[in-house]
Design a protein around this motif. Structure first.
Motif, PDB file in Angstrom:
ATOM      1  N   GLN A 183      31.861  29.694  40.390  1.00 16.67           N
ATOM      2  CA  GLN A 183      32.630  28.743  41.092  1.00 16.67           C
ATOM      3  C   GLN A 183      32.425  29.292  42.635  1.00 16.67           C
ATOM      4  OE1 GLN A 183      36.312  30.789  39.235  1.00 16.67           O
ATOM      5  NE2 GLN A 183      36.867  28.368  38.917  1.00 16.67           N
ATOM      6  N   VAL A 184      32.503  28.099  43.531  1.00 18.41           N
ATOM      7  CA  VAL A 184      32.352  28.378  44.869  1.00 18.41           C
ATOM      8  C   VAL A 184      33.509  27.448  45.305  1.00 18.41           C
ATOM      9  CG1 VAL A 184      30.731  26.471  45.303  1.00 18.41           C
ATOM     10  CG2 VAL A 184      30.937  28.409  46.994  1.00 18.41           C
ATOM     11  N   SER A 185      34.208  27.877  46.885  1.00 22.18           N
ATOM     12  CA  SER A 185      35.303  27.238  47.433  1.00 22.18           C
ATOM     13  C   SER A 185      35.049  27.391  48.933  1.00 22.18           C
ATOM     14  CB  SER A 185      36.433  27.798  46.952  1.00 22.18           C
ATOM     15  OG  SER A 185      36.853  28.927  47.121  1.00 22.18           O
ATOM     16  N   ILE A 186      35.336  26.411  49.699  1.00 24.60           N
ATOM     17  CA  ILE A 186      36.116  26.681  51.063  1.00 24.60           C
ATOM     18  C   ILE A 186      37.399  26.619  51.018  1.00 24.60           C
ATOM     19  CG2 ILE A 186      33.821  25.821  51.979  1.00 24.60           C
ATOM     20  CD1 ILE A 186      35.247  23.206  52.507  1.00 24.60           C
ATOM     21  N   GLU A 187      38.234  27.353  51.666  1.00 27.63           N
ATOM     22  CA  GLU A 187      39.603  27.814  51.939  1.00 27.63           C
ATOM     23  C   GLU A 187      40.194  27.824  53.192  1.00 27.63           C
ATOM     24  OE1 GLU A 187      40.955  30.732  48.778  1.00 27.63           O
ATOM     25  OE2 GLU A 187      39.362  29.901  47.444  1.00 27.63           O
ATOM     26  N   ASN A 188      41.488  27.423  53.181  1.00 27.20           N
ATOM     27  CA  ASN A 188      42.147  27.461  54.527  1.00 27.20           C
ATOM     28  C   ASN A 188      42.091  28.721  55.174  1.00 27.20           C
ATOM     29  OD1 ASN A 188      43.757  25.680  56.174  1.00 27.20           O
ATOM     30  ND2 ASN A 188      45.251  27.225  56.130  1.00 27.20           N
ATOM     31  N   PRO A 189      41.549  28.711  56.513  1.00 26.20           N
ATOM     32  CA  PRO A 189      41.392  30.265  57.022  1.00 26.20           C
ATOM     33  C   PRO A 189      42.750  30.427  57.981  1.00 26.20           C
ATOM     34  CG  PRO A 189      40.455  28.478  58.584  1.00 26.20           C
ATOM     35  CD  PRO A 189      40.987  27.708  57.198  1.00 26.20           C
ATOM     36  N   GLU A 190      42.920  31.760  58.093  1.00 19.44           N
ATOM     37  CA  GLU A 190      44.183  32.165  59.170  1.00 19.44           C
ATOM     38  C   GLU A 190      43.831  33.478  59.559  1.00 19.44           C
ATOM     39  OE1 GLU A 190      48.837  32.418  59.519  1.00 19.44           O
ATOM     40  OE2 GLU A 190      47.922  31.223  58.081  1.00 19.44           O
ATOM     41  N   ASP A 239      38.150  27.985  63.401  1.00 24.32           N
ATOM     42  CA  ASP A 239      37.347  26.623  63.272  1.00 24.32           C
ATOM     43  C   ASP A 239      36.199  26.548  62.112  1.00 24.32           C
ATOM     44  OD1 ASP A 239      35.445  28.537  64.392  1.00 24.32           O
ATOM     45  OD2 ASP A 239      34.790  27.085  65.967  1.00 24.32           O
ATOM     46  N   LYS A 240      36.369  27.842  61.399  1.00 26.50           N
ATOM     47  CA  LYS A 240      35.421  27.834  60.286  1.00 26.50           C
ATOM     48  C   LYS A 240      36.507  28.041  58.917  1.00 26.50           C
ATOM     49  CE  LYS A 240      31.507  29.222  62.776  1.00 26.50           C
ATOM     50  NZ  LYS A 240      32.125  29.309  64.202  1.00 26.50           N
ATOM     51  N   PRO A 241      36.090  27.544  57.517  1.00 29.69           N
ATOM     52  CA  PRO A 241      36.720  27.826  56.569  1.00 29.69           C
ATOM     53  C   PRO A 241      36.435  29.100  55.954  1.00 29.69           C
ATOM     54  CG  PRO A 241      35.075  26.334  56.069  1.00 29.69           C
ATOM     55  CD  PRO A 241      34.928  26.466  57.414  1.00 29.69           C
ATOM     56  N   ASP A 242      37.439  29.822  55.196  1.00 30.09           N
ATOM     57  CA  ASP A 242      36.849  30.985  54.413  1.00 30.09           C
ATOM     58  C   ASP A 242      36.188  30.342  53.055  1.00 30.09           C
ATOM     59  OD1 ASP A 242      38.796  32.188  56.147  1.00 30.09           O
ATOM     60  OD2 ASP A 242      40.200  32.739  54.669  1.00 30.09           O
ATOM     61  N   VAL A 243      35.130  31.279  52.768  1.00 35.98           N
ATOM     62  CA  VAL A 243      34.187  30.960  51.883  1.00 35.98           C
ATOM     63  C   VAL A 243      34.228  32.000  50.572  1.00 35.98           C
ATOM     64  CG1 VAL A 243      31.717  30.441  51.221  1.00 35.98           C
ATOM     65  CG2 VAL A 243      32.488  29.773  53.555  1.00 35.98           C
ATOM     66  N   VAL A 244      34.295  31.446  49.450  1.00 31.62           N
ATOM     67  CA  VAL A 244      34.483  32.390  48.444  1.00 31.62           C
ATOM     68  C   VAL A 244      33.402  31.877  47.071  1.00 31.62           C
ATOM     69  CG1 VAL A 244      35.981  33.072  46.320  1.00 31.62           C
ATOM     70  CG2 VAL A 244      36.896  32.589  48.704  1.00 31.62           C
ATOM     71  N   ALA A 245      33.019  33.095  46.601  1.00 31.05           N
ATOM     72  CA  ALA A 245      32.033  32.635  45.596  1.00 31.05           C
ATOM     73  C   ALA A 245      32.183  33.766  44.573  1.00 31.05           C
ATOM     74  CB  ALA A 245      30.382  33.099  46.032  1.00 31.05           C
ATOM     75  N   ARG A 246      32.417  33.230  43.344  1.00 27.17           N
ATOM     76  CA  ARG A 246      32.919  34.206  42.121  1.00 27.17           C
ATOM     77  C   ARG A 246      32.124  33.669  40.716  1.00 27.17           C
ATOM     78  NH1 ARG A 246      39.105  33.694  40.093  1.00 27.17           N
ATOM     79  NH2 ARG A 246      38.689  34.119  38.009  1.00 27.17           N
ATOM     80  N   TYR A 247      31.899  34.937  40.071  1.00 26.08           N
ATOM     81  CA  TYR A 247      31.269  34.367  38.610  1.00 26.08           C
ATOM     82  C   TYR A 247      31.967  35.325  37.701  1.00 26.08           C
ATOM     83  CZ  TYR A 247      27.794  34.847  34.975  1.00 26.08           C
ATOM     84  OH  TYR A 247      27.056  34.232  34.053  1.00 26.08           O
ATOM     85  N   ASN A 248      32.249  34.530  36.644  1.00 24.11           N
ATOM     86  CA  ASN A 248      33.141  34.997  35.435  1.00 24.11           C
ATOM     87  C   ASN A 248      32.644  35.247  34.241  1.00 24.11           C
ATOM     88  OD1 ASN A 248      35.769  34.290  37.045  1.00 24.11           O
ATOM     89  ND2 ASN A 248      35.079  31.995  36.906  1.00 24.11           N
ATOM     90  N   LEU A 249      32.833  36.611  33.582  1.00 24.61           N
ATOM     91  CA  LEU A 249      32.395  36.733  32.325  1.00 24.61           C
ATOM     92  C   LEU A 249      33.627  36.603  31.456  1.00 24.61           C
ATOM     93  CD1 LEU A 249      30.070  40.012  33.294  1.00 24.61           C
ATOM     94  CD2 LEU A 249      29.179  37.610  32.559  1.00 24.61           C
ATOM     95  N   LYS A 250      33.409  36.023  30.151  1.00 26.16           N
ATOM     96  CA  LYS A 250      34.471  35.863  29.341  1.00 26.16           C
ATOM     97  C   LYS A 250      33.926  36.055  27.909  1.00 26.16           C
ATOM     98  CE  LYS A 250      36.597  32.252  32.119  1.00 26.16           C
ATOM     99  NZ  LYS A 250      36.914  30.702  32.074  1.00 26.16           N
ATOM    100  N   GLY A 251      35.156  36.507  27.028  1.00 23.63           N
ATOM    101  CA  GLY A 251      34.286  36.603  25.743  1.00 23.63           C
ATOM    102  C   GLY A 251      35.687  36.995  24.813  1.00 23.63           C
ATOM    103  N   ASP A 252      35.488  37.235  23.482  1.00 23.18           N
ATOM    104  CA  ASP A 252      36.640  37.677  22.668  1.00 23.18           C
ATOM    105  C   ASP A 252      37.396  39.172  23.014  1.00 23.18           C
ATOM    106  OD1 ASP A 252      36.267  35.352  21.193  1.00 23.18           O
ATOM    107  OD2 ASP A 252      34.983  36.521  19.619  1.00 23.18           O
ATOM    108  N   TRP A 253      36.552  39.692  23.982  1.00 28.44           N
ATOM    109  CA  TRP A 253      37.039  41.180  24.351  1.00 28.44           C
ATOM    110  C   TRP A 253      37.932  41.007  25.550  1.00 28.44           C
ATOM    111  CZ3 TRP A 253      35.328  41.061  29.482  1.00 28.44           C
ATOM    112  CH2 TRP A 253      34.163  40.371  29.718  1.00 28.44           C
ATOM    113  N   GLY A 254      38.133  39.726  26.383  1.00 29.96           N
ATOM    114  CA  GLY A 254      38.863  39.476  27.225  1.00 29.96           C
ATOM    115  C   GLY A 254      38.008  38.782  28.469  1.00 29.96           C
TER     116      GLY A 254
END
Length: 296
Positions: A120-127, A137-152
């Protein structure tokens, strides 16, 4: 306690000269939501009544507050919801409305998010809290990687921001987060969060500003919570959270233990004891909460 307590703990508090105690009840946490889905399009709106106002003189008319308002189409989401930097599954079950704020990332804000598989990647409201947000004058930038399975699940997130000082200068800020929920024995689970970097307002609620005297706060925080099921419905969560900031010297900690049960599938009742501490000034508050939650 030695620290002023509100309807729920927000990561900071005013130190009291003398120890005080207070009894309060409220229904402001009540919320309602609307969800509409048609093919690949989903719209979601949610509000509660924690927008301020209200007293006990006659009707206690608290103001409503916008929590979520977004539209999603296939892989794209636009609107206000939880920050992509935040793993909501890592939040502990607590009677306190805001939960374990000391060690968590807790932010809802407007954003545009793209999801592709586990990435996932997003541009978000800055403050620039503590600086001059009017010149952001620039958004916050977030990058995220998710690992999922029966374990959680476990998420790995990175945050990049441009903060504006009170003099109008731009300063770069970066932070990282690892958070998740791991299944253990039976229905039990372990929830955890670890955050490090120039995270400011992203960590806790009002714990530390982004900028303190135009210097960027570097924060370290973590939370661990274990939930144990005594039977199919009766369960307890024990949790501990900690956070510190380098410029202000703020150092906060929090612990709680609770007991929840469901009288029906929709009705949950819980009781919780805990403590919030402003360790840098050796002030703390104990609390006892009773919670009734009905979900349709």
């Amino acid at each position: 306690g030695d620290v002023a307590y509100r309807d729920f703990w927000v990561g900071a508090g005013a130190p009291l000269t003398d120890s005080q105690s207070q009894f309060k009840m409220n229904a402001n946490e009540s919320r309602f939501n609307l969800k509409y889905s048609h093919g690949d399009v989903t719209g979601f709106l949610e509000m509660d009544f924690l927008g301020g106002g209200g007293d006990q003189r006659w009707s206690n008319s608290s103001h409503n507050r916008l929590r979520h308002a977004f539209i999603s189409y296939k892989n794209v989401l636009a609107g206000q919801t939880w920050s992509t930097f935040m793993n909501t599954s890592a939040l502990a079950e607590t009677a306190d409305f805001a939960g374990a704020t000391i060690g968590i990332v807790f932010v809802r804000q407007t954003q545009i998010r793209y999801t592709q598989g586990n990435f996932q990647v997003s541009i978000e409201n800055p403050e620039s809290w503590g600086g001059d947000a009017s010149q952001d004058d620039k958004p916050d930038v977030v990058a995220r990687y998710n690992l999922k399975g029966d374990w959680g699940n476990v998420s790995f997130s990175g945050l990049a921001r441009s903060l504006t000082t009170s003099l109008g200068n731009s300063e770069s800020a970066f932070g990282v987060s690892i958070a998740g929920r791991i299944k253990t024995v039976g229905k039990d689970d372990l929830r955890f969060q670890v955050h490090k970097g120039e995270l400011g307002r992203y960590v806790g609620l009002a714990f530390a500003p982004d900028l303190n005297n135009d210097k960027i706060e570097d924060t370290t925080s973590y939370l661990v919570a274990y939930r144990h099921f005594w039977d199919e419905s009766l369960r307890s969560t024990a949790m501990y959270g900690y956070a510190e900031a380098d410029v202000s010297g703020a150092e906060r900690s929090q612990w709680s233990v609770n007991l929840f049960t469901n009288f029906t599938k929709e009705l949950a009742v819980g009781v919780e004891v805990g403590n919030f501490s402003m360790d840098e000034i050796n002030k703390d508050s104990d609390y006892l909460q009773l919670s009734f939650k009905y979900t349709l």
